[in-house]
Design an enzyme around this catalytic site. Structure first.
Site: not given
Ligand code: FES
Ligand code: FES
Lengths: 161, 762
Positions: B311, B717
């Site tokens: 990621r 997030e």
């Protein structure tokens, strides 16, 4: 084991404790009042705040025996007997002054003391006063807003619902 | 209308009165036992002698377990079985559990855990990134490389070029409620586990393996966590498994809670990174080619490091269209806690890398960093999609970009240009204090990159009195998921949320769930609950149409309109029940469109992107490095928000946590591998006074272009990375002190800032 007797949320209680038993443990385990939270164990986070004879105390840093004969108020003793929330509690609920809620009892107890000594605190006063209360979730914005609202101040200027 | 309403958190009244129960607050039988781990005191070596006789003999101790006493699998890893519950002859970090004490009280267990005599044959630990590289200590065979175009060639042919390197520190989650689990033995060897975990199914899975039983014999229930932030995705496994094994062996309930010191010593944290960059660009700062090398310090076990490091690579572009890019990622194995999931899951580190590059380019050309950022932005999606198609370095088409418009609005509302000018003037007249300002964007990909995790289930019951019970696989850690999903359920039946009972997450109700992570909670579970509600509503509708011989049915305002007839929802429920209509349904959802090949680095790992931007202004004291955030303005995209109040709360909290990561929160390991900052007394998380003096947060008025739950966007997030603006603003302030580029590392603590100031001045 030694006997300790005190007034807890207005009711007389007593229990057997060791000399080293912390007030927080006496409240949580001895009395089943689990609203007083243990966040850090070391007097840093404020999740375990209670009032002892009207003073704000971190219950993870006070021995149960030191509370002998004292009047102790925990988060469970803040709302009215019929469950009606106090002004501070209602403001935290209404203004989203909580997320996970773990810090909330300590925040409410801390706010109660602040408003007792300073009924109309400024934002700066609130920041100062909350130095010993950690919240990892909210970023504090809505906590400040809740406290301003609880003290009857206009919060419409404090951005964001 | 309940969807889109700013209702308070569902448990708010319980929280303010102290009645909300966390795992440690559940009433337990008087014979409950308490557990503590005995921990390794060295970072690397072999255990040559382990004598626990003094532990066993200590007051209140009921049992002491070592790896030899474990009946079945000795593993608590969420990935590749490389993480034993109790050490097997070798230790890999300071704080690794070696034995398990079962005692009458929490205190007795903790005291006894210190009494073992352990002998080690010590080896030199690998602690730093450099040491790991020198020893070639890594996960996977070698670095992972994904690329688009020929970056090296583009850099070579560019008019300008800068190179640099940045250290980015780790971060402790500091969920205010520490890790905790409680196991209660049931009849026939079954086990009921309460765990403060974001991933009930994994707890169930690991406990079943440890007890040598099928998953159906283990039930995991989670009502809430006192914060998670990724730190409870896998790090709760050890406590739950330990409790279950001890409960099985003693036949008594067993509970374990880490003290804060133990929690910080034992559990994994955000990965710290070093990012090297080499970039070519033209006179306007437009990037033609870029090479990133990311070094992730993963700790001793794999845990979730592969998807985290992936990621980070997937966010190396952030909001910028990079014509040619090569991203190389090293996953380094060190003798430290196994780094784990943390809000953003590697995305923040990748993003910090490219934002640093944008700043560096601007400094090199003497331009406003915001201009360089805008020059490199992807193009906004309009009615006519941009041609040719714009793709990320992993070849995904960006089809929903909107940061050009968002940044235009935020720059205007925050008066960025004028303030930047005023700050330059102010700095010219101030020797000691210097101010800085920065606007940084966020583009964050939504979906689990492991495609099969993008699924969710739900179970909804309507009772004959019209009350509704809702259950889904998501867990509540304060983010307001339960309330948002309850609003979806209430909306489906046209009733007030008061009619909807939110129940604890329970593996017996909804099986095979994914962790509540990747910001996916309301996207996935909202859809699954909606599917279940729709099924029931359609059954009721079909029945009522036939019963009243009407053609249409509407559920609205607590009532059901059947043609001209209007009845209360409660009446519809009892009527349906009496006519033998099933009022219970499951729902299921899987995210469409995604496919991803991590070997080739190509595909569409994300269903969509969430966007945001922040402007932060700060001031530094050049004599001490001390600093303050003066003002932050945020514009964030939550799509058509399910609950604006809860979403804004996520944004505020996320920003402060992100800014904390990059400024005050410093984790320090010494050369022997011992974490020296293992309590809030030495690890500084933001306090109330650290939040910006002026803090303006607004939601972008937009809808998700993809068909998500009521067109909302994930919000857990993305706002964390708005905190990058604080670091960039500090760098801007340091840049005002001299001609050289600040090269400001993270966290930008007072010491780091002071060093940077000294460096740019000389
Ligand atoms: S538990 Fe008492 S201050 Fe944190
Ligand atoms: S609401 Fe979670 S710590 Fe304050």
């Amino acid at each position: 084991m030694t006997k300790v007797s005190l007034s807890l949320n207005g009711k007389p209680v007593s229990g057997k404790v060791e000399g080293r038993t912390l007030l927080a443990d006496f409240l949580r385990e001895g009395q089943g009042l689990t609203g007083t939270h243990i966040g850090c164990d070391t007097s840093q986070c404020g999740a375990c705040l209670v009032h002892v004879n009207g003073d704000l105390v971190k219950s993870c840093t006070m021995f149960a025996l030191e509370a002998e004969g004292c009047e102790v108020t925990t988060i469970e003793g803040v709302a009215a007997g019929d469950g009606t929330l106090s002004g501070i509690q209602d403001a935290f609920r209404e203004h989203h002054g909580l997320q996970c809620g773990f810090c909330t009892p300590g925040m409410v107890m801390s706010t109660a003391e602040l408003l007792k000594i300073n009924p109309k605190p400024s934002e700066a006063d609130i920041r100062d006063h909350l130095e010993g209360n950690i919240c990892r979730c909210t970023g504090y914005h809505n906590i400040i807003k809740a406290i301003m609202a609880a003290s009857g101040q206009d919060v419409s200027g404090i951005a964001a619902e | 209308m309940t969807v889109g309403t700013p209702l308070p958190h569902d448990a708010a009244a319980l929280h303010v009165t102290g009645q909300a129960r966390y795992v440690d607050d559940l009433p337990v039988p008087a014979n409950c036992l308490h557990l503590a781990f005995g921990l390794s005191t060295i970072a690397r070596g072999k255990i040559t002698g382990l004598d626990v006789s003094a532990v066993s003999a200590a007051d209140g101790v009921v049992a002491v377990l070592t790896e030899k006493d474990l009946p079945f699998e000795n593993d608590v890893s969420p990935s590749v079985h490389d993480e034993p519950l109790l050490a097997t002859g070798t230790v890999h970090y300071v704080g690794q559990p070696i034995f398990l004490v079962v005692a009458q009280s929490h205190l007795a267990a903790r005291k006894a855990a210190r009494l073992a005599t352990i002998e080690y044959a010590e080896e030199t630990p690998i602690v730093t990134i450099d040491q790991a590289l020198a020893a070639n200590s890594r996960f996977e065979d070698g670095p992972i490389v994904w690329s688009k175009g020929d970056a090296a060639d583009a850099i070579k042919n560019a008019a300008n070029r800068v190179q640099g390197s940045m250290e980015i520190g780790a971060q402790e989650h500091f969920y205010l409620e520490g890790q905790v689990a409680l196991a209660r033995p049931q009849e026939g060897g079954d086990m009921l586990v309460h765990s403060s975990s974001q991933h009930p199914t994994e707890i169930q899975h690991k406990v079943a393996h440890a007890l040598g039983c099928p998953m159906h014999a283990v039930r995991v229930e989670i009502r809430r966590m006192g914060g998670g932030f990724g730190g409870k995705e896998s790090q709760g496994n050890a406590l739950a498994v330990g409790c279950a094994i001890a409960a099985r062996q003693t036949g008594r309930p067993c509970k374990m809670r880490y003290d804060r010191d133990d929690d910080m010593t034992i559990t994994g944290k955000r990965h710290d990174f070093r990012i090297d960059y080499d970039v070519g660009f033209d006179k306007n700062g437009r990037v033609s080619g870029i090479e990133f090398t990311q070094y992730a310090r993963c700790g001793w076990a794999l845990d979730l490091s592969i998807p985290v490091a992936d990621r980070a690579m997937l966010h190396a572009d952030n909001a910028y269209d990079l014509p040619a890019a090569t991203i190389t990622s090293h996953r380094l194995k060190t003798n430290t806690q196994s780094a784990t999931a943390y809000r953003g899951f590697g995305g923040p580190q990748g993003m910090v890398g490219i934002e640093r590059v944008m700043d560096h380019i601007a400094h090199n050309l003497g331009l406003d960093p915001l201009e360089v950022r805008r020059t490199n932005f992807y193009r906004d999606m309009t009615e006519t999609p941009p041609t040719p198609a714009q793709t990320t370095p992993y070849h995904m088409e960006v089809e929903d970009f909107e940061l050009n418009a968002m940044v235009r609005e935020l720059a205007a509302s925050s008066d960025y240009q004028n303030r930047r000018k005023r700050i330059a003037e102010w700095n010219a007249g101030n020797e000691v204090l210097k101010k800085g300002i920065a606007l940084t964007p966020v583009k964050f990909g939504i979906s689990f990159t492991l495609t099969h995790l993008n699924q969710a289930g739900a179970l909804v019951h309507v009772y004959q009195d019209g009350s509704i019970q809702m259950n889904h696989g998501g867990t509540e850690m304060g983010q307001g998921l339960f309330q948002k999903v309850a609003q979806v359920a209430a909306h489906s039946f046209g009733v007030d949320t008061k009619l909807v009972k939110i129940t604890a997450t329970d593996t017996a109700k909804v099986p095979n769930t994914s962790a509540t992570a990747a910001s996916s909670g309301s996207d996935l579970n909202g859809m699954a609950v909606k599917a279940a509600c729709d099924t029931i509503r359609e059954r009721i509708s079909d029945f009522l149409m036939e019963y009243y011989q009407a053609d249409d049915v509407r559920f609205e305002g607590g009532q059901v309109h059947i043609g001209d007839k209007v009845i209360r929802f409660e009446e519809a429920a009892i009527l349906a029940y009496e006519n033998r209509i099933s009022l219970s349904a499951t729902g299921f959802y899987k995210t469409p469109k995604i496919e991803w090949n991590r070997v080739t680095g190509r595909g569409r790992p994300f269903y969509y992107f969430a966007y945001g931007a922040a402007v932060t202004e700060c001031v530094i004291d050049t004599l001490t490095g001390e600093n303050r955030i003066l003002r932050t303005d945020i514009l964030h995209d939550a799509g058509a928000s399910l609950n604006p109040a809860l979403d804004i709360g996520q944004i505020e909290g996320g920003f402060v946590q992100g800014a904390g990561w990059l400024t005050t929160e410093e984790l320090v390991w010494d050369a022997s591998g011992r974490l020296r900052t293992h309590a809030p007394s030495t690890y500084k998380i933001p306090a109330c006074s650290d939040r910006p003096d002026i803090f303006n947060v607004a939601l972008w008025d937009g809808k998700n272009r993809e068909d998500t739950i009521y067109r909302s966007k994930a919000v857990g997030e993305p706002p964390f990375m708005l905190g990058i603006s604080a670091h960039a603003a500090l760098s801007d302030a340091v840049a005002a002190c001299g001609a050289a580029y600040p090269n400001l590392n993270a966290p930008a603590t007072a010491e780091t800032i002071l060093h940077a100031v000294t460096a740019v001045r000389s």
